[in-house]
Write an enzyme that holds these catalytic residues in place. Structure first.
Site, PDB file in Angstrom:
ATOM      1  CG  HIS A 210      -0.663  -0.438   2.466  1.00  0.00           C
ATOM      2  ND1 HIS A 210       0.446   0.023   3.138  1.00  0.00           N
ATOM      3  CD2 HIS A 210      -1.281  -1.305   3.320  1.00  0.00           C
ATOM      4  CE1 HIS A 210       0.511  -0.529   4.331  1.00  0.00           C
ATOM      5  NE2 HIS A 210      -0.523  -1.348   4.459  1.00  0.00           N
ATOM      6  NE  ARG A 221      18.113  19.363   4.104  1.00  0.00           N
ATOM      7  CZ  ARG A 221      17.168  20.199   4.552  1.00  0.00           C
ATOM      8  NH1 ARG A 221      16.129  19.718   5.192  1.00  0.00           N
ATOM      9  NH2 ARG A 221      17.288  21.494   4.368  1.00  0.00           N
ATOM     10  CG  ASP A 268      -5.417  -2.569   3.341  1.00  0.00           C
ATOM     11  OD1 ASP A 268      -5.439  -3.684   3.889  1.00  0.00           O
ATOM     12  OD2 ASP A 268      -4.902  -1.567   3.863  1.00  0.00           O
ATOM     13  N   GLY A 303      -7.648  -0.023   7.386  1.00  0.00           N
ATOM     14  CA  GLY A 303      -8.059  -0.656   6.143  1.00  0.00           C
ATOM     15  C   GLY A 303      -9.085   0.222   5.436  1.00  0.00           C
TER      16      GLY A 303
END
Length: 377
Positions: A210, A221, A268, A303
């Site tokens: 995911h 950076r 999900d 989820g």
């Protein structure tokens, strides 16, 4: 012979064509015109391959962690309504006892109806505390080959994907062990930096779980896991395209950067999918579902309740992806990533006769598995 007559069919690599598709003994046997089909399916929509969801926890009030073959059947029967014909039962970070129970249920499961179970996605317990998301903290473990071997045996060798944090001690040994056993090591719930993701890729990891969620973000950076997913073409990237977990603009960035065959739509979803809003549960934690969002009491996303056809629709209508590519994200790419593209994931001669039929608004008119209609709107 049964099949489709003069249908709009999405054939992988060819686009949407007008064609017949002949089906015999659960397989696609011919694609072409003027085929001898005496039992035509009565659908008037676009015929696409059945969706493949490699990351789904539950639906219809059932969850893979329930450890019950009847609950797996409930999930399988529920998700055909959204065009899904193959899925991985997805576990979560829990006690060893509960995970073993869930894996045993998959081992003992025999398909009677609904979507076909293609194996297991083991999400955790080898994850990072900082990026646990909705995974229970008390059950997180360090990577452990011996424990992983017990999990594999308990599942009847049905584990296809393991989500883990590669920065953890002993992760290299576990990833190499998974690669040797032809199990996908997917980088997720992790605080890895870019260099660690590159190392994990060299050890055998092949995907990111995911993308954007529960992982180090892109920073100027330190590119983090998200940055690695954007520029390392070898990695598959899962995506929850409910536009809640990830905003439209971030999805567009991912789409623009990934090769078309490396982005995978997942849901999900948890047990509340296909149920009304209200109170639900995930891993023993109370979840409140409201307005298409599933959250723990502290506000953490728990989820989703996303349906796969809606994910495809979002990709096309909100993100601007062309129809065929969006279908590939939900079919061919997912199937290829877990080694089942020889039998599912596209409409091709010799493959399983698994189809979803969509109207022009992405509603599911019907779902077919092994040539049999398992859902009709």
């Amino acid at each position: 012979m049964k099949g489709f007559k003069n249908a709009r069919v999405y054939v992988y690599g060819k686009g949407i064509i007008s064609s017949d598709v002949a089906v015999e003994n659960g397989k696609i046997v011919k694609i072409g015109n003027d085929l001898d089909i005496d039992q035509a399916y009565s659908f008037n929509g676009i015929v696409v391959p059945g969706f493949v969801d490699r990351h789904i926890h539950g639906a219809g009030g059932a969850d893979g962690m329930d450890g019950d073959v009847e609950k797996i059947k409930t999930i399988a029967d529920s998700i055909v309504k959204e065009g899904t014909t193959s899925f991985l039962v997805t576990t979560m970070t829990q006690s060893e006892e509960n995970i073993l129970k869930a894996l045993n249920a998959v081992k003992n499961y025999t398909r009677i109806s609904g979507a076909r179970v293609q194996g297991v996605h083991l999400e955790g317990p080898f994850i990072a505390e900082k990026y646990k998301g909705a995974q229970p903290l008390e059950f997180i473990k360090k990577p452990d080959k011996r424990l992983m071997d017990r999990f594999i045996k308990a599942s009847g060798n049905k584990i296809k994907v393991v989500t883990l944090a590669p920065e953890q001690e002993n992760a290299k040994e576990l990833i190499e062990f998974l690669a040797e056993n032809k199990i996908v090591a997917s980088i997720g719930h992790t605080q890895s930096d870019f260099d660690t993701v590159e190392k994990a890729l060299s050890w055998g990891a092949s995907s990111i779980t995911h993308t954007y969620n529960a992982q180090t973000p892109l920073h100027h950076r330190e590119a983090g896991v998200v940055g690695a997913g954007l520029i390392l073409d070898e990695l598959y990237n899962e995506l929850i395209c409910d536009l809640i977990h990830v905003c439209k603009e971030a999805v567009k960035i991912l789409v623009k950067n990934k090769p078309k065959d490396k982005l995978i739509l997942i849901t999900d979803s948890m047990r509340a999918k296909h149920l009304p809003d209200g109170e639900s549960e995930l891993g023993g934690q109370k979840v409140i579902v409201k307005d298409g969002q599933a959250r723990l009491l502290d506000g953490t996303l728990a989820g989703s309740v996303l349906k796969m056809n809606v994910a495809v629709k979002n990709m096309v209508e909100k993100v601007g992806v062309d129809f065929c590519t969006a279908i590939d994200y939900a079919t061919a790419n997912s199937a290829r990533s877990i080694g089942i593209f020889d039998s599912v994931g596209s409409i091709d001669v010799g493959k399983n006769a698994d189809f979803a039929i969509l109207d022009d608004d992405f509603n599911i008119l019907g779902t077919i598995i092994d040539g049999e209609v398992v859902y009709k709107r």
